[in-house]
Design a protein around this motif. Sequence first.
Motif, PDB file in Angstrom:
ATOM      1  N   ASP A  80       8.513   8.289  -8.693  1.00  0.00           N
ATOM      2  CA  ASP A  80       9.298   8.973  -7.667  1.00  0.00           C
ATOM      3  C   ASP A  80      10.787   8.656  -7.776  1.00  0.00           C
ATOM      4  O   ASP A  80      11.641   9.547  -7.698  1.00  0.00           O
ATOM      5  CB  ASP A  80       8.788   8.603  -6.277  1.00  0.00           C
ATOM      6  N   GLU A  81      11.106   7.366  -7.924  1.00  0.00           N
ATOM      7  CA  GLU A  81      12.506   6.961  -7.977  1.00  0.00           C
ATOM      8  C   GLU A  81      13.195   7.537  -9.206  1.00  0.00           C
ATOM      9  O   GLU A  81      14.360   7.936  -9.155  1.00  0.00           O
ATOM     10  CB  GLU A  81      12.612   5.440  -7.954  1.00  0.00           C
ATOM     11  N   GLU A  82      12.479   7.580 -10.328  1.00  0.00           N
ATOM     12  CA  GLU A  82      13.072   8.125 -11.544  1.00  0.00           C
ATOM     13  C   GLU A  82      13.293   9.630 -11.415  1.00  0.00           C
ATOM     14  O   GLU A  82      14.309  10.162 -11.867  1.00  0.00           O
ATOM     15  CB  GLU A  82      12.183   7.826 -12.750  1.00  0.00           C
ATOM     16  N   VAL A  83      12.332  10.333 -10.805  1.00  0.00           N
ATOM     17  CA  VAL A  83      12.499  11.772 -10.577  1.00  0.00           C
ATOM     18  C   VAL A  83      13.689  12.019  -9.668  1.00  0.00           C
ATOM     19  O   VAL A  83      14.518  12.912  -9.917  1.00  0.00           O
ATOM     20  CB  VAL A  83      11.219  12.381  -9.973  1.00  0.00           C
ATOM     21  N   SER A  84      13.803  11.230  -8.608  1.00  0.00           N
ATOM     22  CA  SER A  84      14.913  11.388  -7.671  1.00  0.00           C
ATOM     23  C   SER A  84      16.248  11.131  -8.355  1.00  0.00           C
ATOM     24  O   SER A  84      17.223  11.855  -8.141  1.00  0.00           O
ATOM     25  CB  SER A  84      14.740  10.432  -6.489  1.00  0.00           C
ATOM     26  N   ALA A  85      16.290  10.094  -9.196  1.00  0.00           N
ATOM     27  CA  ALA A  85      17.521   9.791  -9.920  1.00  0.00           C
ATOM     28  C   ALA A  85      17.890  10.914 -10.884  1.00  0.00           C
ATOM     29  O   ALA A  85      19.064  11.258 -11.045  1.00  0.00           O
ATOM     30  CB  ALA A  85      17.372   8.470 -10.678  1.00  0.00           C
ATOM     31  N   LYS A  86      16.887  11.472 -11.527  1.00  0.00           N
ATOM     32  CA  LYS A  86      17.129  12.584 -12.454  1.00  0.00           C
ATOM     33  C   LYS A  86      17.654  13.810 -11.707  1.00  0.00           C
ATOM     34  O   LYS A  86      18.581  14.494 -12.163  1.00  0.00           O
ATOM     35  CB  LYS A  86      15.840  12.928 -13.190  1.00  0.00           C
ATOM     36  N   LEU A  87      17.076  14.094 -10.554  1.00  0.00           N
ATOM     37  CA  LEU A  87      17.556  15.212  -9.745  1.00  0.00           C
ATOM     38  C   LEU A  87      18.985  14.972  -9.267  1.00  0.00           C
ATOM     39  O   LEU A  87      19.812  15.892  -9.255  1.00  0.00           O
ATOM     40  CB  LEU A  87      16.626  15.424  -8.547  1.00  0.00           C
ATOM     41  N   ALA A  88      19.289  13.749  -8.891  1.00  0.00           N
ATOM     42  CA  ALA A  88      20.653  13.418  -8.475  1.00  0.00           C
ATOM     43  C   ALA A  88      21.633  13.638  -9.612  1.00  0.00           C
ATOM     44  O   ALA A  88      22.750  14.145  -9.407  1.00  0.00           O
ATOM     45  CB  ALA A  88      20.716  11.973  -7.977  1.00  0.00           C
ATOM     46  N   SER A  89      21.217  13.263 -10.824  1.00  0.00           N
ATOM     47  CA  SER A  89      22.064  13.478 -11.999  1.00  0.00           C
ATOM     48  C   SER A  89      22.299  14.957 -12.248  1.00  0.00           C
ATOM     49  O   SER A  89      23.408  15.388 -12.579  1.00  0.00           O
ATOM     50  CB  SER A  89      21.414  12.827 -13.227  1.00  0.00           C
ATOM     51  N   GLU A  90      21.236  15.735 -12.060  1.00  0.00           N
ATOM     52  CA  GLU A  90      21.338  17.186 -12.251  1.00  0.00           C
ATOM     53  C   GLU A  90      22.261  17.806 -11.198  1.00  0.00           C
ATOM     54  O   GLU A  90      23.080  18.687 -11.502  1.00  0.00           O
ATOM     55  CB  GLU A  90      19.950  17.806 -12.153  1.00  0.00           C
ATOM     56  N   ILE A  91      22.157  17.356  -9.975  1.00  0.00           N
ATOM     57  CA  ILE A  91      23.018  17.864  -8.904  1.00  0.00           C
ATOM     58  C   ILE A  91      24.476  17.525  -9.188  1.00  0.00           C
ATOM     59  O   ILE A  91      25.371  18.357  -9.002  1.00  0.00           O
ATOM     60  CB  ILE A  91      22.576  17.280  -7.544  1.00  0.00           C
ATOM     61  N   GLU A  92      24.716  16.325  -9.650  1.00  0.00           N
ATOM     62  CA  GLU A  92      26.086  15.922  -9.986  1.00  0.00           C
ATOM     63  C   GLU A  92      26.645  16.778 -11.117  1.00  0.00           C
ATOM     64  O   GLU A  92      27.804  17.208 -11.074  1.00  0.00           O
ATOM     65  CB  GLU A  92      26.110  14.443 -10.382  1.00  0.00           C
ATOM     66  N   PHE A  93      25.803  17.046 -12.120  1.00  0.00           N
ATOM     67  CA  PHE A  93      26.241  17.873 -13.240  1.00  0.00           C
ATOM     68  C   PHE A  93      26.602  19.283 -12.763  1.00  0.00           C
ATOM     69  O   PHE A  93      27.639  19.835 -13.127  1.00  0.00           O
ATOM     70  CB  PHE A  93      25.135  17.949 -14.301  1.00  0.00           C
ATOM     71  N   GLU A  94      25.739  19.872 -11.931  1.00  0.00           N
ATOM     72  CA  GLU A  94      25.993  21.220 -11.437  1.00  0.00           C
ATOM     73  C   GLU A  94      27.241  21.261 -10.553  1.00  0.00           C
ATOM     74  O   GLU A  94      27.977  22.251 -10.566  1.00  0.00           O
ATOM     75  CB  GLU A  94      24.778  21.725 -10.664  1.00  0.00           C
ATOM     76  N   PHE A 101       0.837  -1.206   0.000  1.00  0.00           N
ATOM     77  CA  PHE A 101       0.000   0.000   0.000  1.00  0.00           C
ATOM     78  C   PHE A 101       0.871   1.255   0.000  1.00  0.00           C
ATOM     79  O   PHE A 101       0.614   2.208  -0.726  1.00  0.00           O
ATOM     80  CB  PHE A 101      -0.911  -0.015   1.228  1.00  0.00           C
ATOM     81  N   ARG A 102       1.951   1.225   0.831  1.00  0.00           N
ATOM     82  CA  ARG A 102       2.862   2.363   0.865  1.00  0.00           C
ATOM     83  C   ARG A 102       3.526   2.561  -0.492  1.00  0.00           C
ATOM     84  O   ARG A 102       3.691   3.675  -0.956  1.00  0.00           O
ATOM     85  CB  ARG A 102       3.953   2.127   1.924  1.00  0.00           C
ATOM     86  N   ARG A 103       3.930   1.456  -1.127  1.00  0.00           N
ATOM     87  CA  ARG A 103       4.600   1.551  -2.405  1.00  0.00           C
ATOM     88  C   ARG A 103       3.662   2.117  -3.458  1.00  0.00           C
ATOM     89  O   ARG A 103       4.052   2.917  -4.293  1.00  0.00           O
ATOM     90  CB  ARG A 103       5.118   0.167  -2.804  1.00  0.00           C
ATOM     91  N   ALA A 104       2.417   1.726  -3.405  1.00  0.00           N
ATOM     92  CA  ALA A 104       1.452   2.237  -4.378  1.00  0.00           C
ATOM     93  C   ALA A 104       1.184   3.716  -4.152  1.00  0.00           C
ATOM     94  O   ALA A 104       1.047   4.492  -5.101  1.00  0.00           O
ATOM     95  CB  ALA A 104       0.155   1.444  -4.282  1.00  0.00           C
ATOM     96  N   MET A 105       1.111   4.122  -2.873  1.00  0.00           N
ATOM     97  CA  MET A 105       0.843   5.520  -2.568  1.00  0.00           C
ATOM     98  C   MET A 105       2.032   6.422  -2.902  1.00  0.00           C
ATOM     99  O   MET A 105       1.886   7.613  -3.086  1.00  0.00           O
ATOM    100  CB  MET A 105       0.497   5.658  -1.084  1.00  0.00           C
ATOM    101  N   ALA A 106       3.242   5.856  -2.962  1.00  0.00           N
ATOM    102  CA  ALA A 106       4.435   6.663  -3.202  1.00  0.00           C
ATOM    103  C   ALA A 106       4.512   7.177  -4.625  1.00  0.00           C
ATOM    104  O   ALA A 106       5.207   8.140  -4.903  1.00  0.00           O
ATOM    105  CB  ALA A 106       5.682   5.859  -2.876  1.00  0.00           C
ATOM    106  N   GLY A 107       3.840   6.571  -5.546  1.00  0.00           N
ATOM    107  CA  GLY A 107       3.907   6.990  -6.930  1.00  0.00           C
ATOM    108  C   GLY A 107       4.887   6.133  -7.702  1.00  0.00           C
ATOM    109  O   GLY A 107       5.862   5.619  -7.153  1.00  0.00           O
ATOM    110  N   GLU A 108       4.637   5.998  -8.992  1.00  0.00           N
ATOM    111  CA  GLU A 108       5.442   5.105  -9.810  1.00  0.00           C
ATOM    112  C   GLU A 108       6.719   5.758 -10.339  1.00  0.00           C
ATOM    113  O   GLU A 108       7.656   5.071 -10.710  1.00  0.00           O
ATOM    114  CB  GLU A 108       4.606   4.588 -10.994  1.00  0.00           C
TER     115      GLU A 108
END
Length: 297
Positions: free
Chosen positions: A63-77, A54-61
């Motif tokens: 989320d992990e990809e958005v977080s990974a993309k943000l991490a990539s952006e932070i590394e680039f900056e 239930f928690r996994r379903a509520m978290a959104g499908e």
Amino acid sequence: MMSLRTIARSAPRALARASTTSTVSRCQRTSLLSARPSSFLRTQQVSAFSTSLFRRAMAGEVDEEVSAKLASEIEFESDVKQNEPVPASIKDFMENSPFKVQDVLGREDVVLTRTFGDEKITVTFSIADLHNYEPDMMEDQAMEDELEDIEAGRNPQDQRGGAADLAQEANEDLEAGADEAAVPCRLNIVIEKPNKGALNIEALAQDGAVVVENLYYYTDSKLAHSTDANAVHAAQDTYPGPPFGSLDEDLQMLMERYLEERGITQALAVFAPDYMDHKEQKEYMAWLKNVKSFIDA
């Protein structure tokens, strides 16, 4: 025009972002499928209402990809920051200027303050100028018109080896002008004296010079600072004075010297645009980290 760093921020990552997204999502899906034995899948079907699912379903499908993309952006900056040292103009100004720099993370405005005798001097500028800047296209259009005239053979004064050479030179000037154009930094300068009101000067810091645009005087110094609606209305009702450029030329020169004596110098004109760009980078990095922290929570 945006800075070279800002252009570099977006240009080289078009392909990298696409490949990163597909790689991350593909790897994540593969790892998730490979990590689940058949017995686990059968258990999952039986325990359809488990708390973890239930928690996994509520978290959104995504989320992990958005977080990974943000991490990539932070590394680039971070890489950009390491390869782009703080400009010498900023270091020199911070070490040698009489102004104290007030820079609060999360706010767009930068405030410089100092005293000069019994005067309190405040200079404010904002990174919002980077986003609101609309380059003046008048000169570019004039250069393009000149180039069209040359190419059409409408220039009767060809003294430098033919229309082709003139066309090439005009085209090079146009490209050079586009590359060298800098984002002007708007300065709001307030000079206060106790019980004497304040001078409010609107100026531009551009190409290493401070260009005064408007000069106001307020009997109440609060009108030069306050964002209160009543104060803003009162300031608008005050006689603004003539445009600075219409004043007697000697008076203009003396006012410019007046400002220079108070630290509104070429050093400030170079520092403000450079610091504006430096702060924007710092704010963007903080924004990325805050968004990632929110997504991961």
